[in-house]
Design a protein around this motif. Structure first.
Motif, PDB file in Angstrom:
ATOM      1  N   ILE A 164       0.879  -1.174   0.000  1.00  0.00           N
ATOM      2  CA  ILE A 164       0.000   0.000   0.000  1.00  0.00           C
ATOM      3  C   ILE A 164       0.911   1.216   0.000  1.00  0.00           C
ATOM      4  O   ILE A 164       1.583   1.500   0.997  1.00  0.00           O
ATOM      5  CB  ILE A 164      -0.956   0.008   1.210  1.00  0.00           C
ATOM      6  N   GLY A 165       0.960   1.902  -1.146  1.00  0.00           N
ATOM      7  CA  GLY A 165       1.890   3.018  -1.287  1.00  0.00           C
ATOM      8  C   GLY A 165       3.313   2.500  -1.188  1.00  0.00           C
ATOM      9  O   GLY A 165       3.688   1.528  -1.840  1.00  0.00           O
TER      10      GLY A 165
ATOM     11  N   GLN B 232       0.254  -5.620   6.525  1.00  0.00           N
ATOM     12  CA  GLN B 232      -0.263  -6.959   6.787  1.00  0.00           C
ATOM     13  C   GLN B 232      -1.317  -6.828   7.879  1.00  0.00           C
ATOM     14  O   GLN B 232      -1.027  -6.319   8.957  1.00  0.00           O
ATOM     15  CB  GLN B 232       0.889  -7.876   7.227  1.00  0.00           C
ATOM     16  N   ILE B 233      -2.527  -7.266   7.577  1.00  0.00           N
ATOM     17  CA  ILE B 233      -3.655  -7.107   8.498  1.00  0.00           C
ATOM     18  C   ILE B 233      -4.207  -8.478   8.826  1.00  0.00           C
ATOM     19  O   ILE B 233      -4.415  -9.306   7.934  1.00  0.00           O
ATOM     20  CB  ILE B 233      -4.752  -6.228   7.856  1.00  0.00           C
ATOM     21  N   GLY B 234      -4.445  -8.730  10.115  1.00  0.00           N
ATOM     22  CA  GLY B 234      -4.962 -10.030  10.510  1.00  0.00           C
ATOM     23  C   GLY B 234      -5.289 -10.092  11.977  1.00  0.00           C
ATOM     24  O   GLY B 234      -5.710  -9.095  12.568  1.00  0.00           O
ATOM     25  N   THR B 235      -5.073 -11.271  12.569  1.00  0.00           N
ATOM     26  CA  THR B 235      -5.416 -11.475  13.980  1.00  0.00           C
ATOM     27  C   THR B 235      -4.389 -12.380  14.664  1.00  0.00           C
ATOM     28  O   THR B 235      -3.766 -13.237  14.043  1.00  0.00           O
ATOM     29  CB  THR B 235      -6.798 -12.153  14.143  1.00  0.00           C
ATOM     30  N   HIS B 236      -4.248 -12.147  15.973  1.00  0.00           N
ATOM     31  CA  HIS B 236      -3.559 -13.116  16.816  1.00  0.00           C
ATOM     32  C   HIS B 236      -4.478 -14.339  16.924  1.00  0.00           C
ATOM     33  O   HIS B 236      -5.666 -14.276  16.603  1.00  0.00           O
ATOM     34  CB  HIS B 236      -3.341 -12.548  18.225  1.00  0.00           C
ATOM     35  N   ALA B 237      -3.964 -15.429  17.433  1.00  0.00           N
ATOM     36  CA  ALA B 237      -4.750 -16.660  17.566  1.00  0.00           C
ATOM     37  C   ALA B 237      -5.988 -16.461  18.431  1.00  0.00           C
ATOM     38  O   ALA B 237      -7.003 -17.122  18.229  1.00  0.00           O
ATOM     39  CB  ALA B 237      -3.880 -17.775  18.145  1.00  0.00           C
ATOM     40  N   ASN B 238      -5.930 -15.512  19.372  1.00  0.00           N
ATOM     41  CA  ASN B 238      -7.087 -15.266  20.249  1.00  0.00           C
ATOM     42  C   ASN B 238      -8.130 -14.344  19.629  1.00  0.00           C
ATOM     43  O   ASN B 238      -9.103 -13.989  20.275  1.00  0.00           O
ATOM     44  CB  ASN B 238      -6.623 -14.716  21.608  1.00  0.00           C
ATOM     45  N   GLY B 239      -7.911 -13.942  18.363  1.00  0.00           N
ATOM     46  CA  GLY B 239      -8.876 -13.093  17.665  1.00  0.00           C
ATOM     47  C   GLY B 239      -8.579 -11.609  17.729  1.00  0.00           C
ATOM     48  O   GLY B 239      -9.268 -10.811  17.077  1.00  0.00           O
TER      49      GLY B 239
ATOM     50  N   ILE C 230      -4.694  -7.323  14.467  1.00  0.00           N
ATOM     51  CA  ILE C 230      -3.319  -6.849  14.430  1.00  0.00           C
ATOM     52  C   ILE C 230      -3.008  -6.247  13.065  1.00  0.00           C
ATOM     53  O   ILE C 230      -3.670  -6.561  12.066  1.00  0.00           O
ATOM     54  CB  ILE C 230      -2.310  -7.973  14.745  1.00  0.00           C
ATOM     55  N   ARG C 231      -1.997  -5.372  13.053  1.00  0.00           N
ATOM     56  CA  ARG C 231      -1.432  -4.814  11.811  1.00  0.00           C
ATOM     57  C   ARG C 231       0.080  -4.875  11.939  1.00  0.00           C
ATOM     58  O   ARG C 231       0.638  -4.401  12.933  1.00  0.00           O
ATOM     59  CB  ARG C 231      -1.844  -3.357  11.607  1.00  0.00           C
ATOM     60  N   TRP C 232       0.718  -5.454  10.953  1.00  0.00           N
ATOM     61  CA  TRP C 232       2.174  -5.504  10.894  1.00  0.00           C
ATOM     62  C   TRP C 232       2.601  -4.758   9.640  1.00  0.00           C
ATOM     63  O   TRP C 232       2.110  -5.032   8.551  1.00  0.00           O
ATOM     64  CB  TRP C 232       2.678  -6.934  10.814  1.00  0.00           C
ATOM     65  N   ASN C 233       3.506  -3.800   9.787  1.00  0.00           N
ATOM     66  CA  ASN C 233       3.888  -2.951   8.667  1.00  0.00           C
ATOM     67  C   ASN C 233       5.391  -2.925   8.444  1.00  0.00           C
ATOM     68  O   ASN C 233       6.159  -2.789   9.402  1.00  0.00           O
ATOM     69  CB  ASN C 233       3.423  -1.514   8.915  1.00  0.00           C
ATOM     70  N   PHE C 234       5.793  -3.044   7.179  1.00  0.00           N
ATOM     71  CA  PHE C 234       7.156  -2.741   6.760  1.00  0.00           C
ATOM     72  C   PHE C 234       7.100  -1.316   6.218  1.00  0.00           C
ATOM     73  O   PHE C 234       6.372  -1.044   5.263  1.00  0.00           O
ATOM     74  CB  PHE C 234       7.604  -3.670   5.627  1.00  0.00           C
TER      75      PHE C 234
END
Length: 186
Positions: free
Chosen positions: A131-132, A137-144, A147-151
């Motif tokens: 994105i730009g 990276q958008i998702g979830t931890h195992a407990n729901g 989360i967002r992880w960005n480079f």
């Protein structure tokens, strides 16, 4: 097999690594969709935040990235502290030895991202896209927990990685980890 009919561990490991690794991106993944290939190689990281603010005394770590599964995935290993500094007496709160598998999904036109850390039981599922100038990276931890992880701050030989999680209030994003990486070789 050796003379006793058992598999020699080194040969099995070599066979696995040969079957897993790939020399590059599969030809059916367009260059424009190759979000992670530039990461292939070895990286040194400074850990600025890992559950706590560590800027006053940053920890070191290493990351190894490579193409796998006939070039349809990029796999990495995040290690903190780096292998040359790992001893039997580590703080569980500041220990990481996990792997991420990023698999191209042509139907989704994005990367399915799975992170596992067997030592802590952490498991995360995300979808990654460019994105730009960033990789988000958008998702979830195992407990729901979302989360967002960005480079970000991506250069040819450097990047910043941040991981945030949505707090229970459903509004506040909390920094869980921040790393600054520099390429060692690749």
């Amino acid at each position: 097999m050796d003379e006793n009919g058992t598999h020699a561990p080194l040969l099995v490991a070599d066979s696995l690594l040969c079957a897993l690794s790939a020399p590059g991106r599969a030809t059916d993944i367009d260059e424009a969709d190759d979000v992670y290939g530039w990461l292939v190689g070895s990286w040194r990281m400074q850990v600025l935040h890992y559950r706590d603010d560590l800027r006053a005394a940053p920890l070191q770590g290493e990351i190894q990235f490579g193409w796998v599964l006939e070039g349809r995935a990029v796999q990495d290993v995040w290690i903190m502290p780096p292998r040359e500094h790992r001893t039997g007496t580590r703080s569980a709160a500041l220990d990481m030895y996990g792997t991420t598998l990023r698999v191209w999904d042509p139907a989704l036109r994005a990367w399915r991202v799975t992170y596992l850390n067997p030592a802590t039981g952490q498991r995360d599922e995300l979808i990654g896209r460019r994105i730009g100038d960033a990789i988000v990276q958008i998702g979830t931890h195992a407990n729901g927990t979302p989360i967002r992880w960005n480079f970000t701050d991506i250069g040819r030989d450097s990047f910043r990685w941040t991981g945030v999680a949505l707090a229970p209030d459903g509004v506040t994003w909390t920094l869980e980890a921040e790393f600054v990486a520099e390429r060692v070789r690749g």
